[in-house]
Design a protein around this motif. Structure first.
Motif, mmCIF file in Angstrom:
data_model
loop_
_atom_site.group_PDB
_atom_site.id
_atom_site.type_symbol
_atom_site.label_atom_id
_atom_site.label_comp_id
_atom_site.label_asym_id
_atom_site.label_seq_id
_atom_site.Cartn_x
_atom_site.Cartn_y
_atom_site.Cartn_z
ATOM 1 N N LEU A 80 9.745 -2.417 -7.577
ATOM 2 C CA LEU A 80 11.000 -2.126 -8.260
ATOM 3 C C LEU A 80 11.083 -0.695 -8.775
ATOM 4 N N GLN A 81 9.991 0.056 -8.650
ATOM 5 C CA GLN A 81 10.002 1.439 -9.102
ATOM 6 C C GLN A 81 9.945 2.438 -7.943
ATOM 7 N N LEU A 82 9.996 1.918 -6.716
ATOM 8 C CA LEU A 82 9.929 2.766 -5.525
ATOM 9 C C LEU A 82 11.108 2.482 -4.608
ATOM 10 N N GLU A 83 11.570 3.502 -3.887
ATOM 11 C CA GLU A 83 12.555 3.268 -2.832
ATOM 12 C C GLU A 83 11.924 2.456 -1.706
ATOM 13 N N GLU A 84 10.658 2.715 -1.457
ATOM 14 C CA GLU A 84 9.977 2.155 -0.297
ATOM 15 C C GLU A 84 9.533 0.713 -0.535
ATOM 16 N N ASP A 85 9.534 -0.069 0.545
ATOM 17 C CA ASP A 85 8.876 -1.366 0.522
ATOM 18 C C ASP A 85 7.382 -1.147 0.723
ATOM 19 N N ILE A 86 6.581 -2.178 0.416
ATOM 20 C CA ILE A 86 5.137 -1.989 0.304
ATOM 21 C C ILE A 86 4.369 -3.053 1.087
ATOM 22 N N VAL A 87 3.322 -2.594 1.768
ATOM 23 C CA VAL A 87 2.342 -3.481 2.393
ATOM 24 C C VAL A 87 0.957 -2.963 2.015
ATOM 25 N N ILE A 88 0.022 -3.881 1.754
ATOM 26 C CA ILE A 88 -1.372 -3.500 1.532
ATOM 27 C C ILE A 88 -2.249 -4.229 2.544
ATOM 28 N N THR A 135 4.937 5.179 6.361
ATOM 29 C CA THR A 135 3.856 6.082 5.991
ATOM 30 C C THR A 135 2.649 5.280 5.516
ATOM 31 N N THR A 136 1.493 5.550 6.110
ATOM 32 C CA THR A 136 0.266 4.870 5.696
ATOM 33 C C THR A 136 -0.650 5.844 4.965
ATOM 34 N N ASP A 189 -11.684 3.672 -0.877
ATOM 35 C CA ASP A 189 -12.809 2.782 -0.587
ATOM 36 C C ASP A 189 -13.057 2.641 0.915
ATOM 37 N N GLY A 190 -12.172 3.226 1.733
ATOM 38 C CA GLY A 190 -12.358 3.171 3.178
ATOM 39 C C GLY A 190 -12.024 1.837 3.809
ATOM 40 N N ARG A 191 -11.550 0.886 3.013
ATOM 41 C CA ARG A 191 -11.195 -0.432 3.552
ATOM 42 C C ARG A 191 -9.746 -0.816 3.259
ATOM 43 N N THR A 192 -9.059 0.033 2.505
ATOM 44 C CA THR A 192 -7.708 -0.283 2.035
ATOM 45 C C THR A 192 -6.691 0.698 2.605
ATOM 46 N N THR A 193 -5.556 0.174 3.014
ATOM 47 C CA THR A 193 -4.442 1.007 3.464
ATOM 48 C C THR A 193 -3.186 0.632 2.696
ATOM 49 N N PHE A 194 -2.550 1.629 2.088
ATOM 50 C CA PHE A 194 -1.230 1.451 1.487
ATOM 51 C C PHE A 194 -0.193 1.823 2.541
ATOM 52 N N PHE A 195 0.824 0.996 2.667
ATOM 53 C CA PHE A 195 1.825 1.152 3.716
ATOM 54 C C PHE A 195 3.185 1.199 3.034
ATOM 55 N N PHE A 196 3.854 2.360 3.102
ATOM 56 C CA PHE A 196 5.165 2.538 2.481
ATOM 57 C C PHE A 196 6.237 2.577 3.571
ATOM 58 N N VAL A 197 7.327 1.806 3.385
ATOM 59 C CA VAL A 197 8.383 1.729 4.395
ATOM 60 C C VAL A 197 9.731 2.016 3.735
ATOM 61 N N LYS A 198 10.355 3.122 4.148
ATOM 62 C CA LYS A 198 11.681 3.501 3.633
ATOM 63 C C LYS A 198 12.732 3.168 4.690
#
Length: 218
Positions: free
Chosen positions: A60-68, A166-167, A172-181
């Motif tokens: 709710l604080q970002l334009e982008e949707d989120i995937v982890i 955008t990824t 930690d080398g095991r986590t990816t944040f995925f932002f989708v506008k």
């Protein structure tokens, strides 16, 4: 990609529309597995937000949707503006499993492990764009709305729907944040060059890809 992974100064219009979608559709927009809750706190810190383990509060604080992604699995997601797919079916899936329905996906499937390794590297950032044509001007194409979308009639009623994806590989080398506008623009407002590129691209697609896009995305 070397720029910002997300817009640090979000447009209030996006935030307001996200709130409407979350109030209306709630958990159908996604949730977190237990092993994703800790990582959401890392995401909130990365985005310079107040620390929280609630992915909805971050969204709710970002334009982008989120995937982890964690160890190549989808552990948390909040998509207020999905492009015609069901989120509840994808939680817990691997990268390869999530993309199994994509038409002509043999190369993508073969490269899945390599892709996950690249986008998980600490500090690695990648950006790609996904587009389609639709008759809906809305930011959300949640499956619940699809029956309300008008049939194709004239080119003036077509919209160009673009996802900027955008990824970010976390430390930690095991986590990816995925932002989708998501952006939706009238097709006729695009430059003649861009319109022609879209038309040429559609004409080059295989029957399988056209059917996939027709059923799932347009």
């Amino acid at each position: 990609y070397e720029g910002e992974a997300f817009n640090p100064n979000p447009d209030p219009m996006y935030l307001a529309q996200k709130k409407i979608e979350m109030d209306k559709l709630g958990s159908s927009l996604g949730y977190s597995l237990l092993d994703g809750v800790r990582i959401i706190e890392d995401l909130s810190k990365y985005c310079n937000l107040k620390s929280t383990n609630d992915i909805g509060e971050v969204a709710l604080q970002l334009e982008e949707d989120i995937v982890i992604l964690y160890n190549g699995r989808l552990v948390a997601i909040k998509f207020c503006f999905p492009s015609g797919f069901s989120l509840m079916d994808k939680i817990g899936m691997t990268f390869a499993e999530m993309h199994a329905p994509v038409a002509d996906n043999q190369k993508l499937q073969q490269a899945s492990d390599k892709i996950v390794g690249l986008i998980s590297k600490p500090g690695a950032k990648f950006r790609r764009y996904v587009w389609t044509l639709t008759t809906s001007p809305e930011l959300s194409r949640h499956p619940i709305y699809k029956s309300d979308e008008p049939a194709v009639s004239t080119i003036e009623k077509l919209y160009f729907r673009k996802e900027t994806q955008t990824t970010v590989g976390y430390n930690d080398g095991r986590t990816t944040f995925f932002f989708v506008k998501v952006d939706v623009t009238p097709f006729i407002s695009l430059s003649s060059e861009t319109q022609q590129q879209a038309i040429d691209s559609i004409n080059s697609m295989s029957d399988a890809v056209l059917e996939y896009r027709s059923e799932e995305h347009t």
